[in-house]
Design a protein around this motif. Structure first.
Motif, short mmCIF file in Angstrom:
data_model
loop_
_atom_site.label_atom_id
_atom_site.label_comp_id
_atom_site.label_asym_id
_atom_site.label_seq_id
_atom_site.Cartn_x
_atom_site.Cartn_y
_atom_site.Cartn_z
N GLY A 31 30.85 3.16 1.55
CA GLY A 31 31.26 2.35 0.40
C GLY A 31 31.06 0.86 0.58
O GLY A 31 31.48 0.07 -0.28
N ALA A 48 28.57 -1.03 0.20
CA ALA A 48 27.74 -1.68 -0.83
C ALA A 48 28.56 -2.13 -2.02
O ALA A 48 28.16 -3.04 -2.75
N TYR A 49 29.72 -1.50 -2.24
CA TYR A 49 30.60 -1.94 -3.32
C TYR A 49 31.41 -3.17 -2.91
O TYR A 49 31.82 -3.95 -3.77
N LYS A 96 28.08 -6.46 -2.74
CA LYS A 96 27.04 -5.91 -3.61
C LYS A 96 25.66 -6.46 -3.29
O LYS A 96 24.67 -5.72 -3.35
N GLY A 150 24.39 -4.74 -0.26
CA GLY A 150 24.05 -3.36 -0.59
C GLY A 150 22.69 -3.23 -1.25
O GLY A 150 21.86 -2.40 -0.87
N VAL A 151 22.45 -4.07 -2.24
CA VAL A 151 21.16 -4.04 -2.94
C VAL A 151 20.03 -4.43 -1.98
O VAL A 151 18.96 -3.80 -1.97
N ALA A 155 19.34 -1.60 0.45
CA ALA A 155 18.66 -0.49 -0.25
C ALA A 155 17.19 -0.82 -0.47
O ALA A 155 16.31 0.02 -0.28
N VAL A 178 21.70 4.57 3.00
CA VAL A 178 21.89 4.04 1.65
C VAL A 178 22.91 4.90 0.89
O VAL A 178 23.80 4.36 0.19
N TYR A 196 26.77 3.62 -0.48
CA TYR A 196 27.05 3.72 -1.91
C TYR A 196 27.96 4.90 -2.25
O TYR A 196 28.06 5.28 -3.42
N THR A 197 28.60 5.48 -1.24
CA THR A 197 29.55 6.56 -1.47
C THR A 197 30.96 5.99 -1.60
O THR A 197 31.48 5.43 -0.63
#
Length: 496
Positions: free
Chosen positions: A374, A376-377, A380, A383-384, A387, A441, A445-446
């Motif tokens: 999680g 990436a939350y 952000k 995370g992007v 990815a 990734v 993003y989980t």
């Protein structure tokens, strides 16, 4: 002589003297000087690029305006200048992205040391790009090694000191083999200037004289530079060196340092030994085999890792294998693919290391995969960015990694003798890349309920800017690759 022709020399000297000047400055002043120097060198290199592109030819500059052996020569063409611009850009973005961590992980009284090392590293990289003299190249190989070692251990904990020692041992082994090869080459030809050596080697090759000593010499130089650039199985120092150093150091080491050695090897192949002579020694076949092995075993090691930074480090071993596979094909198309991958990997690996640090910051500085769930939350931008870098490594269209793999596939199709193993390993490596990068990734993003679930970190401006620009650079290389391919083709023509 046009005044612009001085610019490569100015770039090397400015970087060299800025390192000395930084020794009497405090950390903040040294950082400002470092940024100014990188930008100035990038501008000078860009002007050199446009000049050589316009003239359609490379040129030789006599340092001190005396020819060899009394003076030293540097040689500038579109490939050297283009690589210099790209190195400056990646170094600047790497330093921006890891600036916050530099200030946290390095003692205030030692921060100027970091910028001394960075300036010397830039100087040595520029010298490796531009020099036309093999002994000068060796001197700057050693400066590059010492600077890189300092960037690893400046964090001053047990892990980085151990990593620096391992790096130094392996690097000195490579340097020793390179020096032995240079000494034997000097004994065979009586020259140290690249163009003069090439003429002498061509005569030896045509006559068949000293065939075995010449092959041994080429092998020593090739293996020496392969060790220094972490070709499998000489990669054991990579995970610790990249995994435990500062974020900026890891990005610079993985993106630039090994590429400087590979570029020197390419110069030796084209401008010292001669492409046909090098191909006839069959050493290209050895590089091809070890390149394929690196692609597989580097990826397998990355899959087994539970540490995100060490996973990225092992991925670098696989990507170095791609480059040597391209060189080992022994064709013009393979060399173009290898050089394009130098650019692609430099941009992508810097992005992954910088984004990876952003993710670990959002997870309580944990580098293990479970706490990163999680992440990436919570950050952000990181995370992007991660990815995008991961998809590029896998070979997603619109990103630079896709063009690299396409060029490698095209080069393999044109080489019937190596077509099958190249395509099989390329496909298998892509699957393995997808396993560990896409897995990561998906994890970041989980959504998960944990101690970090509600945590939001304040994104630093420079971190955000560097991450976004590195993503844009990847997209540019993936969508507008033809200009770079043309530059590489034109540069190799100037080499020949």
């Amino acid at each position: 002589m046009a005044f612009i022709q001085n610019f490569p020399f100015f770039s090397i000297i400015i970087s060299l003297f800025s390192g000395a000047i930084s020794s009497i400055l405090n950390g903040r002043a040294a950082r400002v000087l470092n940024r100014i120097v990188i930008i100035v060198v990038a501008v000078l290199s860009a002007v050199t690029l446009f000049y050589t592109w316009g003239t359609g030819t490379s040129y030789v500059f006599w340092m001190g305006h005396f020819p060899a052996p009394f003076g030293n020569e540097i040689r500038a063409g579109v490939l050297e200048a283009g690589m210099a611009v790209f190195f400056c850009l990646v170094m600047l973005l790497s330093l921006w992205g890891g600036r916050e961590h530099l200030e946290e992980e390095i003692e205030g009284s030692k921060q100027n040391y970091y910028y001394i090392l960075t300036n010397l590293l830039l100087c040595s990289l520029l010298a490796l790009l531009y020099t036309n003299d093999l002994f000068t190249a060796y001197v700057f190989v050693e400066i590059n090694t010492i600077s890189a070692c300092g960037l690893i251990m400046i964090r001053q904990n047990g892990r980085t000191i151990e990593a620096a020692v391992r790096y130094m041992i392996m690097s000195l082994l490579g340097s020793g083999m390179l020096l032995m090869g240079l000494c034997m080459l000097y004994d065979l030809t009586g020259h140290l200037l690249m163009s003069n050596i090439q003429e002498a080697v061509a005569i030896l090759h045509a006559s068949g004289e000293y065939k075995i000593p010449l092959t041994v010499t080429i092998g020593l130089m090739t293996v020496g530079l392969a060790i220094k650039s972490a070709l499998f199985p000489f990669h054991t120092w990579v995970p610790d060196a990249y995994g435990y150093s500062t974020a900026s150091s890891a990005a610079i080491l993985s993106s630039l340092v090994s590429k400087g050695y590979i570029f020197l090897l390419i110069k030796i192949i084209y401008r010292v030994i001669g492409f046909e002579t090098f191909h006839d020694t069959k050493i290209v076949n050895v590089l091809f085999v070890f390149g394929l092995a690196g692609m597989i075993f580097g990826s397998l090691s990355a899959i087994k890792e539970d540490d995100i930074r060490r996973m990225i480090a092992f991925s670098s071993v696989a990507q170095i294998g791609y480059i040597y596979m391209g060189i080992g094909m022994g064709t013009r198309a393979g060399m173009v693919a290898a050089i394009f991958h130098i650019f692609s990997h430099a941009a992508t690996k810097a992005l992954l290391f910088i984004a990876g640090v952003g993710l670990t910051d959002a997870s309580g500085d944990n580098v293990r995969f479970i706490p990163l769930t999680g992440a990436a939350y919570r950050n952000k931008i990181a995370g992007v960015a991660f990815a995008a870098g991961s998809l590029s490594m896998v070979g997603m269209p619109l990103l630079s990694g896709f063009i690299s793999k396409l060029l490698f596939a095209q080069a393999a199709v044109q080489n019937q003798g190596k077509l099958l193993p190249a395509l099989i390993v390329l496909a298998l490596s892509t699957i393995l890349n997808a396993i560990y990068f896409i897995k990561t990734v998906i994890r970041i993003y989980t959504p998960v309920q944990s101690d970090f679930a509600g945590r939001r970190i304040k994104t630093q401006v420079l971190f955000a800017v560097s991450s976004v620009l590195l993503v844009v650079l990847n997209l540019y290389l993936g969508c507008m690759s033809q200009f770079l391919v043309d530059l590489i083709e034109k540069g190799l023509g100037m080499f020949a």
